[in-house]
Scaffold this active site. Structure first.
Site, PDB file in Angstrom:
ATOM      1  N   LYS A 198       0.846  -1.196   0.000  1.00 50.59           N
ATOM      2  CA  LYS A 198       0.000   0.000   0.000  1.00 50.59           C
ATOM      3  C   LYS A 198       0.884   1.250   0.000  1.00 50.59           C
ATOM      4  O   LYS A 198       1.991   1.244   0.543  1.00 50.59           O
ATOM      5  CB  LYS A 198      -0.908   0.014   1.230  1.00 50.59           C
ATOM      6  CG  LYS A 198      -1.948   1.130   1.241  1.00 50.59           C
ATOM      7  CD  LYS A 198      -2.829   1.058   2.492  1.00 50.59           C
ATOM      8  CE  LYS A 198      -3.902   2.133   2.466  1.00 50.59           C
ATOM      9  NZ  LYS A 198      -4.681   2.175   3.732  1.00 50.59           N
ATOM     10  N   HIS A 217      -6.700   2.266  15.011  1.00 53.24           N
ATOM     11  CA  HIS A 217      -7.049   0.904  14.623  1.00 53.24           C
ATOM     12  C   HIS A 217      -5.873  -0.017  14.897  1.00 53.24           C
ATOM     13  O   HIS A 217      -4.739   0.427  15.066  1.00 53.24           O
ATOM     14  CB  HIS A 217      -7.403   0.829  13.129  1.00 53.24           C
ATOM     15  CG  HIS A 217      -6.240   1.074  12.226  1.00 53.24           C
ATOM     16  ND1 HIS A 217      -5.694   2.335  12.016  1.00 53.24           N
ATOM     17  CD2 HIS A 217      -5.488   0.221  11.470  1.00 53.24           C
ATOM     18  CE1 HIS A 217      -4.680   2.251  11.183  1.00 53.24           C
ATOM     19  NE2 HIS A 217      -4.522   0.979  10.836  1.00 53.24           N
ATOM     20  N   ASP A 219      -4.073  -3.482  13.001  1.00 55.77           N
ATOM     21  CA  ASP A 219      -4.061  -4.116  11.693  1.00 55.77           C
ATOM     22  C   ASP A 219      -4.586  -5.542  11.795  1.00 55.77           C
ATOM     23  O   ASP A 219      -4.218  -6.288  12.703  1.00 55.77           O
ATOM     24  CB  ASP A 219      -2.644  -4.131  11.115  1.00 55.77           C
ATOM     25  CG  ASP A 219      -2.147  -2.743  10.748  1.00 55.77           C
ATOM     26  OD1 ASP A 219      -2.977  -1.818  10.645  1.00 55.77           O
ATOM     27  OD2 ASP A 219      -0.921  -2.583  10.558  1.00 55.77           O
ATOM     28  N   HIS A 273      -2.892   2.170  16.650  1.00 58.30           N
ATOM     29  CA  HIS A 273      -2.127   3.290  16.112  1.00 58.30           C
ATOM     30  C   HIS A 273      -3.022   4.180  15.252  1.00 58.30           C
ATOM     31  O   HIS A 273      -4.132   3.803  14.879  1.00 58.30           O
ATOM     32  CB  HIS A 273      -0.933   2.784  15.298  1.00 58.30           C
ATOM     33  CG  HIS A 273      -1.291   1.872  14.169  1.00 58.30           C
ATOM     34  ND1 HIS A 273      -1.725   0.579  14.358  1.00 58.30           N
ATOM     35  CD2 HIS A 273      -1.297   2.062  12.819  1.00 58.30           C
ATOM     36  CE1 HIS A 273      -1.966   0.008  13.190  1.00 58.30           C
ATOM     37  NE2 HIS A 273      -1.725   0.889  12.240  1.00 58.30           N
TER      38      HIS A 273
END
Length: 332
Positions: A198, A217, A219, A273
């Site tokens: 990404k 959030h 991961d 994070h």
């Protein structure tokens, strides 16, 4: 293809932040970031130093995030990855639009902005481009940019280094749990694991203290390996505070994801994070998400489940975990 409401394009026209990007006061980085001079430092681990495996395991347990240096990924490969990413985002908007995500067809790779407002109804100040880079059966090169012409070469070269490094990281983290070095690699699907590249693009923002580039959030992946540029932005939540992950030249940032927390039965922690943005500078980052195959079942490793430490998580197929996570708002 779907029309992309590009933040990059929007940023060139604004004098103030649109309300859909303005966070509530308890979320704003200007209010919630820990700024005292004695803030603890997020671990930076030299992979050529004695005892680094123990330090890595400690960081994975306490922070869920650490930076590594002397990791063996050539600086030239990192520089090329960054160069072709910058060149893609410097293209005219209409050319980037050729690679727009086609959500109507169920394809989630490509160029876009926020998929939807987050659980608070706010949009992140970011655009992105992402696509699978491994294994070959999961790669669609038609989605990859044709301009710059060496985009594919740079991404494939970098992916080869990611495959080597992440297998090493799995080995170190496994050994520190008392497992065989290959335990995590095999538990997450071995050579069938998905590598998702990404590019995050956070353009200058007129009122950066009011918004976020990415909402808080963890991961979903096993782990994430991230290359940042020099513009500060990544923040980590620990002990009820948000801390800056300071930029370290030549370091790679390693995020512990949900699947490692599950497999370790909670001994390693997935890192909560978020990302802040800058008023004058563009921040970019290049994360690689390493995921199990969709049909692969992940649960606590049997050797880590005992009468004294019963299973804290339910084993399930990764696709089912993704579905549950995407449809459940994050909590803090």
């Amino acid at each position: 293809m779907e029309e992309v409401q590009s933040v990059q394009a929007l940023a060139t026209k604004l004098g103030a932040l649109p309300p859909e990007y303005v966070r509530s006061e308890h979320e704003r980085p200007g209010v919630t970031t820990f700024r005292e001079g004695d803030a603890p430092e997020i671990p930076v681990i030299d992979m050529a130093a004695p005892g680094f495996v123990a330090r890595m395991a400690e960081a994975a347990a306490e922070w869920g995030l650490f930076q590594v240096v002397n990791h063996g990924v050539p600086g030239a490969a990192v520089a090329e990855l960054q160069r072709v990413g910058r060149e893609f985002f410097a293209l005219p908007q209409e050319e980037k639009e050729r690679y727009a995500m086609d959500l109507a067809s169920g394809k989630f790779e490509g160029y876009g902005s926020s998929l939807k407002p987050d659980h608070g109804g706010k949009k992140p100040w970011a655009d992105f481009f992402f696509h699978n880079v491994a294994p070959p059966t999961m790669v669609d090169h038609d989605i990859w940019p044709k301009n710059p012409t060496d985009y594919r070469e740079a991404n494939e070269e970098y992916c080869r280094h990611m495959q080597r490094l992440t297998r090493e990281l799995f080995g170190y983290l496994s050994a520190a749990l008392g497992l065989e070095e290959g335990a995590m690699f095999e538990a997450f699907g071995g050579d069938d694991m998905l590598f998702l590249q990404k590019i995050n693009y956070y353009p200058p923002c007129p009122e950066p203290e009011l918004t976020l580039g990415v909402s808080p959030h963890t991961d979903m992946s096993t782990l994430t390996v991230l290359v940042p540029n020099e513009v500060q932005g990544l923040q980590v939540f620990k002990d009820s505070h948000w801390y800056d992950a300071k930029y370290v030249p030549d370091a790679l940032v390693i995020h512990i994801g949900d699947q490692i927390e599950i497999l370790s039965n909670g001994r390693y922690k997935a890192v909560l994070h978020r990302t802040t943005v800058s008023k004058e500078k563009t921040r970019m980052s290049w994360p690689v998400f390493v995921e199990p195959p969709m049909e692969h079942v992940v649960g606590p490793h049997p050797q880590l489940v005992t009468d004294e430490s019963p299973a804290k998580y339910k084993a399930m197929k990764y696709k089912d975990y993704r579905h549950c996570k995407i449809n459940k708002p994050p909590t803090m």
